[in-house]
Every structure is written in C-alpha cells, then in structure tokens.
Design a protein around this motif. Sequence first.
Motif, short mmCIF file in Angstrom:
data_model
loop_
_atom_site.label_atom_id
_atom_site.label_comp_id
_atom_site.label_asym_id
_atom_site.label_seq_id
_atom_site.Cartn_x
_atom_site.Cartn_y
_atom_site.Cartn_z
N ARG A 77 0.83 -1.20 0.00
CA ARG A 77 0.00 0.00 0.00
C ARG A 77 0.87 1.24 0.00
O ARG A 77 1.82 1.34 0.76
CB ARG A 77 -0.91 0.02 1.22
N GLY A 78 0.48 2.20 -0.83
CA GLY A 78 1.33 3.37 -1.03
C GLY A 78 1.24 4.41 0.07
O GLY A 78 2.14 5.22 0.21
N GLN A 79 0.16 4.42 0.81
CA GLN A 79 0.01 5.45 1.83
C GLN A 79 -0.27 4.81 3.17
O GLN A 79 -0.77 3.70 3.26
CB GLN A 79 -1.11 6.43 1.46
N ASN A 80 0.03 5.59 4.21
CA ASN A 80 -0.02 5.09 5.58
C ASN A 80 -1.33 4.39 5.94
O ASN A 80 -1.33 3.43 6.68
CB ASN A 80 0.22 6.23 6.56
N VAL A 131 -4.11 3.59 3.58
CA VAL A 131 -4.95 3.15 2.46
C VAL A 131 -5.79 1.96 2.90
O VAL A 131 -7.00 1.91 2.69
CB VAL A 131 -4.09 2.68 1.27
N ASN A 149 -1.75 -0.64 8.43
CA ASN A 149 -0.70 -0.65 7.40
C ASN A 149 -0.96 -1.70 6.34
O ASN A 149 -2.01 -2.36 6.32
CB ASN A 149 0.68 -0.85 8.05
N THR A 150 0.01 -1.88 5.48
CA THR A 150 -0.17 -2.74 4.31
C THR A 150 -0.37 -4.21 4.67
O THR A 150 -0.96 -4.95 3.91
CB THR A 150 1.03 -2.57 3.36
#
Lengths: 531, 357
Positions: free
Chosen positions: A177-180, A182, A300-301
Amino acid sequence: MTNSVPEIRDCDLMFVIGSNTTEAHPVIAMEMKRALHRGARLFVADPRAIWLTQMAEQHLQHRPGTDVWLINALAHVIVAEGLYDKAYVEQYTENFEEFSALVADYSPERSEAITGVPAEQIRQLARAYATTKKAAIFYTLGITEHTHGTDNVFALANLVAITGHLGVRSAGLNPLRGQNNVQGAGDVGAHPDNLPGVQKVADAGARARFEAEWGAAIPTERGLNLNEIMHGIEDGSIRGLFVMGEDIVVSEPNAARLERGLNELEFVVVQEIFPSETARFAHVVLPAACFAEKDGTFTNTDRRVQRVRRAVPPPGQARPDWEILADLARACGYPMPAYATPADIWAEMARQSPKLAGISHERLDRDGGLLWPCPSPEHGGTPTLHVGAPMRGKVLLHAVAYRPPVEPTSAEYPLVLSTGRVLYHYNAGNQTRRDRGPNMKFSSNFVEMSRRDAKDLGVADGELVRVVSRRGQVEVPVLVSPRVRHGLVWMPMHNFATATRTNLLTIDKGDPITGTAEYKVCAVRVERLGA
Amino acid sequence: MADTLTIHIDGQALTAQPGESVLQVAKRNHIAIPTLCHDERLDAAGCCRACLVEIDGQRRLQPSCNWPVSQDLRVSTRSPRIERHRATLLGLYVADHRLDQDGLPVHTTQGNELRTWAETTDFKRLLAIDSPRHPRGVDANPYVAYDPDLCILCARCTRYCDEIEAVSAIQLAWRGAETSIATAGGRGLLDTTCELCGGCVDVCPTGAMHAKQAPRFEKPGAVQKVRSTCNFCGVGCQLDLNVQDGKIIQVTAPPPGETVNDGNLCVKGRFAYGFVHHEDRLRQPQIRGADGELHDATWDEALHYAAKGLLGVRDRHGPNALGFVSSSRCTNEENYLVQKLARAVFQTNNVHQCAAT
C-alpha cells in the motif's frame, strides 16, 4: 497482503512486479535485501531498470501495460510443464479448465513479441517460482494503475493459487500500500460499496446494524467511486464536494479538466493541514491537525492496526479531523455522540464489524499492533491469511484475456508516459516539498528519457523540454537515463510547481471495477523548446 | 533441521537451536555479556572484543557473538581472566574517547553504550590517547554528521549500510590509529549512493554518527519519546517522536525486534518531519468572501457555513449531487466519521478515500 512484513526476510524467492520498492516502500525493501543477504532469489518485472533490478537474478523488462501477457505466459509454462500443485488445484480452486484453456494461448514466444521479455526468461521465472515453497509475489501501483488493473491482480492471484503458494509462510500475494492508511480507510467504510468492517452496502444485515447504531437510514445503492466523483464534477452531476486531506488537483489525473469542473461547483469544503492547490477552489477551509498532533489508529499494508499518538499540540486554532467532523455533523443537525477520545469512535465501529471486533485502543496500547481479522478480544490477530484453506473455500480462477491500454501511441504522440514516486518525496508533496533534504535531492519536476530518444530529439541532459499529451502540457528538464527504454518516458507524480504537475498530462480513464486511473500509460510527445 | 541442543553457560544447562550463537542463548536467558558491535540484524563481526568468553577447549578467549553453539558446549562468562580482559579493553576504549567532568564517556541525546558500560564496570585508567582519526570533510547533506572523537570503530554503521540498506555508502578507511568512517573519495553523502535512511545514526552505540538537526548532548529525561506510526507510506513503521518544549526535535526508531520495521526507518520517516512545525500550516478557519478571497473566520462561523453550504446542495439537487473524498492520510476513526457523515447525515454512499485512484 496475504502475509505479513516480518515474513519477508525468510522468503526463498521474491517476484516483484510493478513495485519500485526501494523508493516507494524503503523499509520493506530492507526486508527484501535481508532475504537476499541470506541467499534468496529475486526476480523483478518492471518497464524501468529500477535499482531493485540490479540486485535481481533476472530483470523482466516488459513494455508498459503488457502485464497480463507476461503473467499469463508464466501461468502457461507452469500449466504446460505440469509444475502446478495438482492437489491444491483439485481441492481448493475452481474454474481451472477455463483458466488453463485461456493461458494455453499465451505461449512465452507469443508473449515475447508483445511484452519484449525473452521467452527463456519467462520460462526460468515460471519454473523457479513454481518449484520454490517460500515464494512470494509483491506488487504496487504498477499493477493496479491501469484500465486493466483488476485483470492484472486476478492474473497474479491465479499464479499464487495454482502453485499452492497461498496460506504458506513467507509466500502469498502481497500488494504494498502506497500510503499510511490506504488499507484502513477502506476497511472502515470510506468506500462507495463497503460499510465499515469490510461489509457490503448491499448486505442488509450489516446495513441494519449500522442503521440501528446511527439512528439513520443508509441508501441501498452503491455510491460513486473516486474516479466517478471526479467525472461527476466535470460533467456537472456532482454539485458539492467535501475533501479531507487530499490535494485532488495534484493527485487526480487530467488535472486541468478537473479544475474546470471544480470552478463550477456550488460548494466546496476543504479540510487540510496546508494551503493546498485544491484549497484554491474551496468556499470553506478547515485547518486540521497532522498525525503528530492527534490520537487514533492507522492500518498498514499487512492489515496491522497500530496506534497514532499525540506528541505535540496543533498550530493556532487547528483541530484534529475527528473533532471537526463530529462538530460538522452536529452543525448539520445530526446528533453525533459525544466522543471523549478516538477510542470511543473505534469502539462504535468495531462493535458492528466482526472482523475488527477484537481490536480496541486499550489492547493496542498494551500489546502493540494487531493484524485483522481479529474477531474477539482473546484472538491474537492473523499474520498469514488463508492458512489451511482459502477463506472463501475455493479460489476462483479468473480467465483474464489481455486488453491493451486505452490510449495507444500514435504518430502525433509517439511516446508512452508512465508515472511514479521518487524516494525523497511523498505523493502530492505538500509535506516533503517543505523540507530541506528532499529538495536537495529533487527540487523540480523532470522527465526521464532514454539516451536514444533524447538523441533523436536533439536534447541534452538537463535541457528544458515540453511534454505534451492530448490533455495538457508541461515544461520540465530532461533526465537522460539508462533506466528507461526507447519509447518510454517517466515522470514523478509529486507536485513541485503548479504549472509542471505531471497529472496535467495523465489520462482519467479508470479500471471498470475499481475506478483506478491509468496513470501508468498514456501517450505523449516531447518537444524541444524553441523548435 | 536438527533437534535442539544443550549447552552449559556458567554451569547452567540451557537449550539452544542449531545455528544460534553463544551470545543469543545467553541473552535469551538473561545472562549479561557486554557488547558494542553487536546488532541482531547484522552478521556477527566479533570486532569490538567486548563479548569475549571462555570456551572449554579453547586456549584464547572467544567472541560469544560469533561462536556457534554445539552439543554440550561449555562456556563461562565470568572469571578473573574475563574480568581482567574487560577492565583493560574498556580502559582502552575510554582512553580514546571524549570524556565529561566525571571522567566518563560523554552522554549524548541518543545515549552512549560505552558510558553505560563504564558506569557499571571497573576499568583501568590509562593515559588519554589522541588518535589522529580522520574527520569528515565538508558535507552539505542536511541530516547525518560524523564526530570521529566519539567513534569506537565498531563498524555497526558501515555494516548496516552494507547489509540492511545495502548501499555501501560508508566504509572503514585508513589504517591503525588513523582508521575512520569515510565515503568514497571523501565525498559528501549527497554525492554518494547514500539514501539518507539514517540507519547509521540509529545503530551507532556512542553518538558519533548523529542527526545534524537534533541537539546532541541532552541529558536523559530532557527529551520525551512518544511512540507513534509513521504517516508516509503503507509499511506502518513504528517511530518515536522525540519532543522537547512542545516541538519534535528528532524522530528515532524503536529498538529492533519490537516492531514491524525491526528498528529500521527511511529518509522520509526519520528526517522529513519539518512539515509539522512549518510556518505554512493552516492555523485559522477561512471562508471565501464576496471578493473571491479567503478570510479568517471563527470555528463556529466556518462550521455553520460549511453545514449550510452542503445541506443547500443536498436540498437543491438531492444527496447524490454531493461527493465526499476521504483521506488515506487520516486515521481510521476519522475515515469512519467521514463515511458516517456522508451516509448517516447526507444519505449518500458517494464516499471514497483518496488512494482509490
């Protein structure tokens, strides 16, 4: 991610596709480097020769937008050579016949003609991946930011399923994931089709629970996704907009068209920490606290819910977003409960969301992060999904046929433009542009171009050029680079100056299912200034 | 993999896994062995000599960090010979270090493991050594600095740079007493392969590698650490916001082994926190006036104006003429409230987070 971040260092094989991990997710890249240090094998598929490709055993440099051809060819080899996990396929997948019939047409040789990746490289990766137990796939926006993004993901999921790499430690299918937050923002219902707790709007039971919790009816039809909202702004069907913490005229594609639409809106509310480009269109600007000034949680991701804690007070009269939102609802006449802290908000959400019900702020403060699904206070969280058997019983294999990107190159626009991130800046750039270090590394937008294309155009490294698409044009310096091949140019997505925003060029056609726009492929031409 | 092994440390029978080092088994069983160059994330180097122990059958003392366990291995971690070794070794380190008025290695904001060791252990007082260690030349990078006077040459920073960040931007250079930490050609870090992750600062046991932006010699307790989650990419790194007088003065990584990031951070998470206290931050609600400009307003005015404007659109064009763009930068609780605002207050499902496209 089906698996968790700490599992990466124990991988024996990593297949990274459409992810510039060292720049976009540096700390996950460190875990990958640790696996390499242990002797793991790395295969990278990317149209650019990113740094990760130098550490890799093989770099599969496919042409932008040909992912389905590449991935289906990998599946072709695995099926044709009988390298798939027959027992797993038999017991835990469905639709294998249709899938294998489709990939039979995707031979490595035919794939080579379209992707540019040598057939032998495809065979080697397919064999290595299928025969290594701890083999994980990682992907980022290079896979999803296409009009065939969902197809790309289905194709990768097929690979994972037919080789039985699901539910295995240090394997699986792992979107980064690109943002904290998402992952979390979608999990808690900021999604037109999902209620909080990853429950469908169409699920009458879930709807009834939240209607009782909120004392309000919930519309039964799915809403517009972000891409559709942006199109609604442009065609006039959206008349009012509330934007929290996104600089849409920087980060959304085809920015000039969006700006024209925003000018026509009747009412725009912007809730922000900085005077963003989007705030230029606001009727009201509400000053918000940043992450260091408020309490709450991010997910998070790897689905890990973790605490965010207030360390310093917000500047001036700025307030945490949750306080502003609760007061805005009250100003609209809605009886929002009196939340003492964000822990109360989480509790309200979690008690109607079975997958998150076991997580509370109190528990996170005591135990650290927890990975959902976590259905009860006794449950320890779920680092690896699908252990034992796939969660839905059987994995549905999707036979996905190749569809080309929506905007092919032409005589007038002969180059493919792809966009992405650089290590030192973050997204719209509102945070990192104001810091010394990132600016010492990159202080202006640029266009990365192959030596051959630069030579054909007659421009030198650092020379200012005009990049033109059907939607707009920007003037930026050229970065002559061995990272891109002839025919491909690349620009960062970050905003360095209003007039050089990369998204003035990009195309706003989205994936039919997710709406995610095709930032990775559009057609442009590059002109010498004064020519 | 073979079964578990039994080893004996100071006469105590302990269980060990093949491939483990004596130090790992000792640590797990709370047997104290001093270390300086050790970091769980790095290959054992055995170069600081602090962790030497007696191993049965070995004539010399051996580094416990780099000695693999084997069945019935007998180790002792305390003996007059080991005490003598530690007193001399620590004395040598202290003699070549910057000391405070107590004659102990100076305290730094990021701690000083040499001082911690010297505070609890008797050591030989030796004449001060003034090693001609090379300082770093002019280096314009805004984040990382090196102070050779505090360096003990444990090489944690260079090994981290090799093994974890894998850019190999810094190396041990020169020989003997002149040995120092240097870049290729003595260049500034901006002109090397360095990606400014700052891991070298974080692993440094003495504060020789330090953050340029932060005060260096704060006493313990002068800085408050608040554990939080990084707000940049989706990895979810845990970080400690170091706060003094209501300002963030530094960001540090929690110790390895505790969190998802295992003590690692990148350039953005560790150093790009300047935006928090930036002068451009919005401080006051604003309403656009008839003149087309934004004007300061009170919260009450701004919230009622916002409510009236959004309700007006709904009343004129229906709820689905509204769009709510939520933020993947904001917390779960805030995203929950945005969708609740859209659904419960305005009766529309037109709500999506910003990372959706």
